[in-house]
Design an enzyme around this catalytic site. Structure first.
Site, PDB file in Angstrom:
ATOM      1  N   ASP A 142      26.453  54.588  47.577  1.00  0.00           N
ATOM      2  CA  ASP A 142      25.208  54.088  47.026  1.00  0.00           C
ATOM      3  C   ASP A 142      25.423  53.475  45.643  1.00  0.00           C
ATOM      4  O   ASP A 142      25.834  54.172  44.729  1.00  0.00           O
ATOM      5  CB  ASP A 142      24.242  55.289  46.924  1.00  0.00           C
ATOM      6  CG  ASP A 142      22.851  54.936  46.468  1.00  0.00           C
ATOM      7  OD1 ASP A 142      22.070  55.867  46.214  1.00  0.00           O
ATOM      8  OD2 ASP A 142      22.537  53.740  46.390  1.00  0.00           O
TER       9      ASP A 142
ATOM     10  N   MET B  30      13.321  59.638  41.353  1.00  0.00           N
ATOM     11  CA  MET B  30      13.864  59.839  40.002  1.00  0.00           C
ATOM     12  C   MET B  30      12.797  60.493  39.113  1.00  0.00           C
ATOM     13  O   MET B  30      11.639  60.119  39.184  1.00  0.00           O
ATOM     14  CB  MET B  30      14.289  58.501  39.408  1.00  0.00           C
ATOM     15  CG  MET B  30      15.331  57.764  40.243  1.00  0.00           C
ATOM     16  SD  MET B  30      15.797  56.197  39.492  1.00  0.00           S
ATOM     17  CE  MET B  30      16.899  55.549  40.744  1.00  0.00           C
TER      18      MET B  30
ATOM     19  N   MET C   6      17.100  62.510  42.741  1.00  0.00           N
ATOM     20  CA  MET C   6      17.756  62.496  41.430  1.00  0.00           C
ATOM     21  C   MET C   6      16.809  63.210  40.470  1.00  0.00           C
ATOM     22  O   MET C   6      16.212  62.594  39.585  1.00  0.00           O
ATOM     23  CB  MET C   6      18.037  61.054  41.012  1.00  0.00           C
ATOM     24  CG  MET C   6      19.150  60.410  41.818  1.00  0.00           C
ATOM     25  SD  MET C   6      19.118  58.614  41.779  1.00  0.00           S
ATOM     26  CE  MET C   6      17.924  58.285  43.089  1.00  0.00           C
TER      27      MET C   6
ATOM     28  N   MET D 248      28.134  58.465  44.759  1.00  0.00           N
ATOM     29  CA  MET D 248      27.537  57.408  43.961  1.00  0.00           C
ATOM     30  C   MET D 248      28.621  56.419  43.525  1.00  0.00           C
ATOM     31  O   MET D 248      29.640  56.816  42.958  1.00  0.00           O
ATOM     32  CB  MET D 248      26.824  57.979  42.729  1.00  0.00           C
ATOM     33  CG  MET D 248      25.600  58.807  43.058  1.00  0.00           C
ATOM     34  SD  MET D 248      24.382  57.918  44.050  1.00  0.00           S
ATOM     35  CE  MET D 248      24.012  56.514  42.996  1.00  0.00           C
TER      36      MET D 248
ATOM     37  N   HIS E 132      16.862  60.580  48.563  1.00  0.00           N
ATOM     38  CA  HIS E 132      17.889  60.813  47.538  1.00  0.00           C
ATOM     39  C   HIS E 132      17.194  61.356  46.288  1.00  0.00           C
ATOM     40  O   HIS E 132      16.560  60.604  45.554  1.00  0.00           O
ATOM     41  CB  HIS E 132      18.599  59.489  47.247  1.00  0.00           C
ATOM     42  CG  HIS E 132      19.651  59.553  46.184  1.00  0.00           C
ATOM     43  ND1 HIS E 132      20.188  58.415  45.613  1.00  0.00           N
ATOM     44  CD2 HIS E 132      20.239  60.608  45.572  1.00  0.00           C
ATOM     45  CE1 HIS E 132      21.074  58.784  44.690  1.00  0.00           C
ATOM     46  NE2 HIS E 132      21.125  60.102  44.646  1.00  0.00           N
TER      47      HIS E 132
ATOM     48  N   HIS F   3      16.250  54.242  52.642  1.00  0.00           N
ATOM     49  CA  HIS F   3      16.738  55.075  51.541  1.00  0.00           C
ATOM     50  C   HIS F   3      15.680  55.148  50.446  1.00  0.00           C
ATOM     51  O   HIS F   3      15.226  54.112  49.949  1.00  0.00           O
ATOM     52  CB  HIS F   3      18.041  54.489  50.990  1.00  0.00           C
ATOM     53  CG  HIS F   3      18.716  55.314  49.929  1.00  0.00           C
ATOM     54  ND1 HIS F   3      19.510  56.404  50.225  1.00  0.00           N
ATOM     55  CD2 HIS F   3      18.724  55.204  48.577  1.00  0.00           C
ATOM     56  CE1 HIS F   3      19.979  56.905  49.092  1.00  0.00           C
ATOM     57  NE2 HIS F   3      19.520  56.209  48.079  1.00  0.00           N
TER      58      HIS F   3
ATOM     59  N   ASP G 289      14.713  56.517  46.733  1.00  0.00           N
ATOM     60  CA  ASP G 289      15.264  57.006  45.471  1.00  0.00           C
ATOM     61  C   ASP G 289      14.192  57.682  44.627  1.00  0.00           C
ATOM     62  O   ASP G 289      13.321  57.007  44.072  1.00  0.00           O
ATOM     63  CB  ASP G 289      15.873  55.846  44.679  1.00  0.00           C
ATOM     64  CG  ASP G 289      17.153  55.347  45.319  1.00  0.00           C
ATOM     65  OD1 ASP G 289      17.234  54.138  45.599  1.00  0.00           O
ATOM     66  OD2 ASP G 289      18.042  56.179  45.546  1.00  0.00           O
TER      67      ASP G 289
HETATM   68  C1  DX5 Z   1      20.533  54.237  41.996  1.00  0.00           C
HETATM   69  C2  DX5 Z   1      20.007  54.464  43.377  1.00  0.00           C
HETATM   70  C3  DX5 Z   1      20.445  53.418  44.370  1.00  0.00           C
HETATM   71  C4  DX5 Z   1      20.048  51.999  44.003  1.00  0.00           C
HETATM   72  C5  DX5 Z   1      20.979  51.024  44.673  1.00  0.00           C
HETATM   73  O1  DX5 Z   1      20.421  55.378  41.240  1.00  0.00           O
HETATM   74  O2  DX5 Z   1      20.377  55.741  43.855  1.00  0.00           O
HETATM   75  O3  DX5 Z   1      19.987  53.750  45.667  1.00  0.00           O
HETATM   76  O4  DX5 Z   1      18.744  51.746  44.337  1.00  0.00           O
HETATM   77  O5  DX5 Z   1      20.666  49.734  44.279  1.00  0.00           O
HETATM   78  P1  DX5 Z   1      21.737  48.545  44.317  1.00  0.00           P
HETATM   79  O6  DX5 Z   1      22.178  48.423  45.761  1.00  0.00           O
HETATM   80  O7  DX5 Z   1      20.976  47.379  43.825  1.00  0.00           O
HETATM   81  O8  DX5 Z   1      22.885  48.939  43.430  1.00  0.00           O
HETATM   82 ZN    ZN Z   2      19.998  56.145  46.024  1.00  0.00          ZN
END
Ligand code: DX5
Ligand code: ZN
Length: 229
Positions: free
Chosen positions: A175, A39, A70, A139, A68, A35, A37
Site C-alpha cells: 500500500d 485515520m 491507522m 506499507m 485499514h 480499500h 483508509d
Molecule cells: C496511506 C494509505 C494508502 C493511500 C495510497 O496512508 O494507507 O492506502 O491511500 O494512496 P496512493 O496509492 O496514492 O499512494
Molecule cells: Zn491504506
C-alpha cells in the site's frame, strides 16, 4: 499454489463529495476489493472517516471492504467497524501493546484479521502473530496521505515476509505509491494484493478507473509470469 492477484483501490483518492457513487464506479470499473483508509489524526497526521461513513457506503458495493485502521488505540473501535460492514480489519503492529489480543478480537467478530507494519518496522514484529492473521499489509509509504513516492527499500522486506509466510493461507498486501511502474517490483517479490489510490482515481471517470486498474493488473500479471518462469 500462488494466491490470486487482487487490485484494491483506495478511496482516499476518490471524490469525497460523492463517495457512494465513486465506490459504485470503481466497483464497476473492475476493483476486486475496496480499500478504506481510516485515520485518526493521532497515529497518523491526517483525519479521514470512521464507522458511520463505512456503513453509509456499504450499500454501494458487494465487494470486500478492506478496512485499514491507522488509529491508536484500535481495540475500542473494532466492533463498530465490523458492524459497519468491514470484511477485513487491519491494525498496525505499532498501534499498541496488545497486537495478539487485537487480532483475536477481530476474528472473534467473524471478520478477517490483518496486521500492517510501516516501512521503518522490521518484519520480526509480525512473526509471533503469523497464525493469527489472514493478511499482512506492508506499507510502501509512511502512512497518512495518498500520492506519496514509493519506498523501494520495502521490496526486499516483501520477499522476506513471503518466505516467512510459507504455505500459510495469508494474503500479502502492499500500500502506497503503487502504479503500473511499481506493481511489477512488488508482485515479483511476492505481494498479491495491490492497493492503489491516486493511480486508480486519476482521470475521474469510470472509464479512466477501468483503464487504470487494467494497467496495474496487467503489469502485475506480467511480472508474476516472469517470476514464475
Ligand atoms: C496511506 C494509505 C494508502 C493511500 C495510497 O496512508 O494507507 O492506502 O491511500 O494512496 P496512493 O496509492 O496514492 O499512494
Ligand atoms: Zn491504506
Amino acid at each position: 499454489m500462488s494466491r490470486p492477484l487482487i487490485i484494491a483501490p483506495s478511496i482516499l483518492s476518490a471524490d469525497f463529495a460523492s463517495l457512494g457513487d465513486e465506490v459504485r464506479a470503481v466497483d464497476e470499473a473492475g476493483a476486486d476489493w475496496i480499500h478504506l483508509d481510516v485515520m485518526d489524526g493521532h497515529f497518523v497526521p491526517n483525519i479521514t472517516f470512521g464507522p458511520p461513513v463505512v456503513k453509509a457506503i456499504r450499500g454501494a458495493s458487494k465487494k470486500i471492504f478492506d478496512c485499514h485502521l491507522m488509529i491508536a488505540p484500535c481495540d475500542p473501535y473494532l466492533a463498530a467497524f465490523a458492524d459497519a460492514g468491514a470484511d477485513i480489519i487491519t491494525v498496525h503492529a505499532e498501534a499498541g501493546p496488545h497486537l495478539d489480543r487485537s487480532l483475536q478480537a477481530i476474528r472473534a467478530l467473524g471478520k478477517k484479521a490483518g496486521v500492517s507494519i510501516n516501512p521503518g518496522t522490521p518484519e520480526s514484529a509480525i512473526e509471533p502473530v503469523l497464525d493469527r492473521v489472514d493478511l499482512i499489509l506492508l506499507m510502501t509509504v509512511n502512512p497518512g496521505f495518498g500520492g506519496q513516492a514509493f519506498i523501494s527499500a520495502v521490496v526486499d522486506k516483501i520477499a522476506r515476509v513471503k518466505s516467512l509466510v510459507g504455505n500459510r493461507p495469508i494474503d500479502i498486501e502492499v500500500d502506497g505509491g503503487i502504479t503500473p511502474e511499481t506493481a511489477p517490483l512488488v508482485t515479483a517479490a511476492g505481494a498479491n494484493v495491490l492497493v492503489a489510490g491516486s493511480a486508480v482515481f486519476k482521470g475521474g471517470t469510470r472509464d479512466s478507473y477501468a483503464a487504470n486498474i487494467g494497467a496495474i493488473r496487467a503489469a502485475g500479471v506480467k511480472a508474476r509470469g516472469k517470476a514464475a518462469a
